[in-house]
Scaffold this motif. Structure first.
Motif, short mmCIF file in Angstrom:
data_model
loop_
_atom_site.label_atom_id
_atom_site.label_comp_id
_atom_site.label_asym_id
_atom_site.label_seq_id
_atom_site.Cartn_x
_atom_site.Cartn_y
_atom_site.Cartn_z
N LYS A 1 -17.44 5.18 2.06
CA LYS A 1 -18.64 4.43 2.47
C LYS A 1 -19.91 5.17 2.07
CE LYS A 1 -16.30 2.72 6.67
NZ LYS A 1 -16.27 2.87 8.15
N MET A 2 -19.78 6.48 1.87
CA MET A 2 -20.96 7.30 1.58
C MET A 2 -21.18 7.47 0.07
SD MET A 2 -19.85 10.02 4.46
CE MET A 2 -20.95 11.34 3.98
N PRO B 1 2.67 0.18 9.51
CA PRO B 1 3.55 1.32 9.75
C PRO B 1 3.18 2.06 11.04
CG PRO B 1 2.52 1.44 7.56
CD PRO B 1 1.78 0.41 8.33
N ALA C 1 -5.55 15.72 3.30
CA ALA C 1 -6.66 14.85 2.89
C ALA C 1 -7.81 15.71 2.38
CB ALA C 1 -7.11 13.99 4.06
N PRO D 1 -15.57 17.40 4.35
CA PRO D 1 -15.21 15.98 4.26
C PRO D 1 -13.96 15.58 5.02
CG PRO D 1 -15.62 16.93 2.08
CD PRO D 1 -15.59 18.06 3.04
N GLU D 2 -13.13 16.55 5.42
CA GLU D 2 -11.92 16.19 6.14
C GLU D 2 -12.18 15.96 7.63
OE1 GLU D 2 -12.66 19.06 4.99
OE2 GLU D 2 -12.28 20.61 6.48
N SER E 1 0.59 4.44 0.40
CA SER E 1 0.51 5.47 1.45
C SER E 1 1.18 5.02 2.74
CB SER E 1 -0.95 5.86 1.71
OG SER E 1 -1.72 4.73 2.04
N ASP E 2 1.35 3.72 2.92
CA ASP E 2 2.07 3.25 4.11
C ASP E 2 3.49 3.79 4.15
OD1 ASP E 2 -0.18 1.87 4.73
OD2 ASP E 2 0.70 -0.14 4.59
N LYS F 1 3.08 5.07 11.73
CA LYS F 1 2.33 6.32 11.63
C LYS F 1 0.84 6.09 11.83
CE LYS F 1 1.83 6.36 6.58
NZ LYS F 1 2.06 7.15 5.37
N TYR F 2 0.40 4.86 11.73
CA TYR F 2 -1.03 4.58 11.90
C TYR F 2 -1.38 4.21 13.34
CZ TYR F 2 -1.21 4.47 6.79
OH TYR F 2 -1.12 4.79 5.45
N PRO G 1 -21.60 6.92 8.40
CA PRO G 1 -21.81 5.88 7.39
C PRO G 1 -21.88 4.50 8.03
CG PRO G 1 -19.56 6.71 7.29
CD PRO G 1 -20.29 7.58 8.25
N GLU H 1 3.08 13.59 5.07
CA GLU H 1 1.64 13.32 4.97
C GLU H 1 0.94 14.37 4.12
OE1 GLU H 1 0.02 10.69 5.80
OE2 GLU H 1 1.83 9.76 6.58
N VAL I 1 0.87 -1.18 0.00
CA VAL I 1 0.00 0.00 0.00
C VAL I 1 0.90 1.23 0.00
CG1 VAL I 1 -1.80 1.26 1.23
CG2 VAL I 1 -1.79 -1.24 1.24
N GLY J 1 -10.81 14.90 2.25
CA GLY J 1 -11.87 14.00 2.69
C GLY J 1 -11.26 12.79 3.37
N THR J 2 -12.01 12.17 4.24
CA THR J 2 -11.53 10.98 4.95
C THR J 2 -11.93 9.73 4.19
OG1 THR J 2 -13.54 10.69 6.24
CG2 THR J 2 -11.89 12.22 7.11
N ASP J 3 -11.33 8.63 4.55
CA ASP J 3 -11.69 7.36 3.92
C ASP J 3 -13.15 7.01 4.15
OD1 ASP J 3 -9.22 7.03 2.89
OD2 ASP J 3 -8.54 5.50 4.30
N GLU J 4 -13.72 7.56 5.21
CA GLU J 4 -15.13 7.27 5.50
C GLU J 4 -16.04 7.75 4.37
OE1 GLU J 4 -15.62 5.39 7.99
OE2 GLU J 4 -13.54 5.58 8.67
N GLN J 5 -15.56 8.74 3.60
CA GLN J 5 -16.37 9.25 2.51
C GLN J 5 -16.65 8.15 1.48
OE1 GLN J 5 -17.39 12.61 2.44
NE2 GLN J 5 -16.52 12.66 4.50
#
Lengths: 454, 192
Positions: free
Chosen positions: A80-81, B33, A72, B127-128, A63-64, B35-36, B94, A69, A61, A74-78
């Motif tokens: 799901k929407m 990683p 963003a 969205p952020e 981004s790992d 960072k998470y 969601p 950084e 992956v 938007g977040t990854d949750e977006q």
């Protein structure tokens, strides 16, 4: 006539100059040294090839591995929407740009050599000490969409050499099906086009119509063209590409260029960095052989050398193959392509072109490569006499710092005849007095190149 | 303190915690990683016979961010979402399948969490913005600190399944036994 030829050479060389190389924007993004991906840039090591082949993404992956950084959007949750929300992405927290320049000091030990004569018998020519400036943009929108662009400034003006967006992992397993859209050199082998220590391109660029005096739009299949390419890696060892490109035409026409490539790597690191089976990849000392084949069919329209010029349509078909063998610090490359052109001028017969190249390089230290390359080019007009050029380039390349390098080369060249407009359009120096004269092996120059990227 | 007041407190405590609830689980979580590591929650999956009095927690939307970023609650608790900014915000999840709507600065809305789980809270306008509401079967949960350390206090003696949650990474749960007034130490590893 000679001035016209020189002008053609200058135009063609500028038009085909292509220095897509190290991009410090990636160094900033991943906070890693150039040598993570390069030996002596732009030459990629096996890991760098994986990164490039994966659409400028780390294995796994991407981004790992990112340390700077991004912002963003938007977040990854977006996700799901979706479709009730915009699919999220990112922008770099800093401009994803890098700059660089390159140039060379040219010495002519024999000021009467073809190259020395072209430089008006100068012994030392510093006219191109700083020849090109570059601006790169490179990065990712998210873990699957990436981009790469290069703008080059030179005496000929500004040129957008490369601008591509990569839509990765579209179907099936990771890396299996990707889409590259934009202006770039197609994937004709498993490796980067600029993978030579001692030349710009590993596979020489041969604009055959320009060798016969085309005054516009000379076409070489391995130049940067607008197009769309589907590529991928299957089973970590087999890679392929199939593309559809605009090519080069003096007027707007249906884009009709198509090409394909297939390659397989035996031993060493996998092509995509995946499926290592838990076995560590010895990227610095791998032993591997990679075999590639490719084919290209192109139609180009250009003005030929007649007075007045005649709009001419040439159809070319190219087939070729390459082999790369790496044994620890030693790397050997060999390749050949055979190309037929049905009309290189409005009145000329068809031609058959053979281009063959070999390069050997040994990394004496991680920062020093020595070796050389050989380029052989032969053009045979149908019913005519073949003309040929042989170029031998011993050289050394050294990193002064991870982002600054020197290349020292001493090209030697001989020619048996020449095409109507000479060899210059193919980046060659030997200049016989007329198409049937020869040039014995001569040392054209000693060149010290300086490259830097920030 | 009067006897009646003491009895009330004792009754409240007995309604929420089993006897001998002064054990402790502590430990570290490492992430690859690294960072998470942020946003990692460690919790006891189930404590038998738990009966909790419902509480109300507050999550504000201030400076274009949910504050706190993570709130740990239990089933039946309420979260009051406030808007501390001078412009509109929305709250929806969601994961939870609810949309509390959009309201202006100074307003607030509540939501009762009836099921356990981790529920992302987003603002559809911005969205952020992101927060997590962790809803446990019990209140024995902790968010790891920057070093990956965590402590869960007041754990009754017993054997439990200790679970780790992270937005991007996974880790196997671990069985841990806490003796009366004892401390258990656990090391957990997160990876893709």
């Amino acid at each position: 006539m000679r001035r016209v030829c020189n002008l053609i050479v200058i135009v063609v060389v500028l038009a085909t100059a292509s220095h897509a190389w190290a991009v410090p924007a990636f160094a900033r993004k991943y906070k890693t040294s150039c040598v993570t991906c390069h030996t002596i840039y732009p030459k990629l090591n096996p890991f760098g090839e994986q990164f490039r082949r994966n659409g400028y993404r780390f294995p796994g992956v991407d981004s790992d591995a990112v340390k700077a950084e991004p912002v963003a959007l938007g977040t990854d949750e977006q996700k799901k929407m979706f479709p009730d929300a915009v699919w999220p992405g990112t922008v770099s927290s800093f401009p994803p740009l890098a700059i660089g320049f390159n140039g060379q000091a040219v010495f002519h030990p024999d000021k009467n050599s073809s190259a020395g004569t072209a430089d008006n018998h100068a012994v030392v020519n510093l006219d191109t000490l700083v020849e090109e400036g570059h601006l790169w943009a490179a990065g990712s929108v998210d873990d699957s969409i990436t981009y790469y662009a290069e703008l080059t400034a030179a005496d000929g003006g500004l040129e957008l050499e490369t601008a591509s967006v990569f839509f990765n992992d579209l179907v099936g397993a990771d890396h299996a099906v990707n889409l590259a859209v934009g202006k770039r050199i197609g994937s004709y082998t498993s490796f980067q086009p600029h993978g030579s220590y001692f030349a710009d391109l590993m596979m020489p660029s041969v604009p055959v119509t320009a060798l016969y005096g085309a005054t516009s739009d000379p076409f070489a299949f391995n130049d940067n063209h607008n197009g769309i390419e589907v590529n991928g890696v299957l089973g970590s060892r087999f890679d392929y590409a199939a593309g559809f490109a605009a090519g080069t035409n003096i007027d707007a026409r249906n884009s009709a260029n198509v090409y394909g490539h297939a390659g397989y790597k035996f031993g060493g690191a996998t092509l995509d960095g995946e499926d290592t089976g838990g076995v560590p990849q010895d990227l610095a000392h791998e032993q591997s052989v990679t075999v590639d084949v490719f084919a290209y069919r192109a139609i180009s329209r250009f003005n030929d050398s007649a007075d007045p010029p005649v709009l001419t349509k040439d159809t070319s078909v190219t087939v070729g193959g390459t082999v790369r063998a790496q044994h620890s610090e030693m790397e050997l490359d060999a390749g050949v392509f055979y190309q037929t052109d049905d009309r290189v001028t409005s009145t000329a017969p068809s031609t058959a072109t053979l281009s063959q190249w070999d390069e050997a390089a040994y990394l004496v230290y991680p920062w020093l490569a020595v070796g050389g390359r050989v380029e052989y080019l032969r053009v045979t007009p149908n019913g005519g006499t073949a003309v040929a050029d042989l170029k031998i380039v011993p050289g050394a390349a050294a990193l002064i710092r991870p982002n600054i390098k020197l290349i020292l080369t001493a090209p030697l060249e001989q020619a048996t005849g020449m095409p109507d407009a000479g060899w210059g359009a193919a980046g060659l120096s030997a200049a016989p007095a007329d198409p049937t004269s020869n040039v014995s092996m001569e040392i054209e120059s000693v060149e010290l190149q300086l490259w830097a990227a920030y | 303190m009067s006897i009646s007041r003491s009895l009330v407190i004792a009754a409240l405590l007995s309604s929420s915690l089993p006897a001998f609830a002064d054990g402790k689980i502590s430990g570290t979580v490492d992430a690859k990683p690294s960072k998470y590591l942020k946003d990692t929650i460690v919790y006891i999956k189930e404590v038998p016979s738990t009966k909790l009095a419902a509480k109300t927690f507050v999550v504000d939307q201030k400076g274009m961010a949910f504050v706190p970023h993570i709130v740990l609650i239990a089933v039946g608790d309420t979260v009051k979402f406030k808007n501390g900014d001078k412009f509109d915000h929305n709250v929806m999840s969601p994961d939870g399948g609810y949309d509390l709507g959009t309201w202006g600065g100074g307003g607030e809305k509540e939501h009762v969490f009836a099921k356990p789980g981790v529920f992302a809270q987003v603002c559809k306008i911005h969205p952020e913005m992101l927060a997590y509401v962790f809803v446990g079967q019990n209140r024995f949960a902790a968010v790891v600190d920057d070093n990956g350390s965590f402590t869960i206090d007041g754990v009754p003696a017993g054997s439990y399944e200790l679970v780790v949650w992270n937005p991007k990474l996974k880790a196997a749960s671990k069985n841990v036994t806490v003796v009366d007034k004892g401390a258990a130490t656990v090391k957990l590893s997160l990876a893709r």
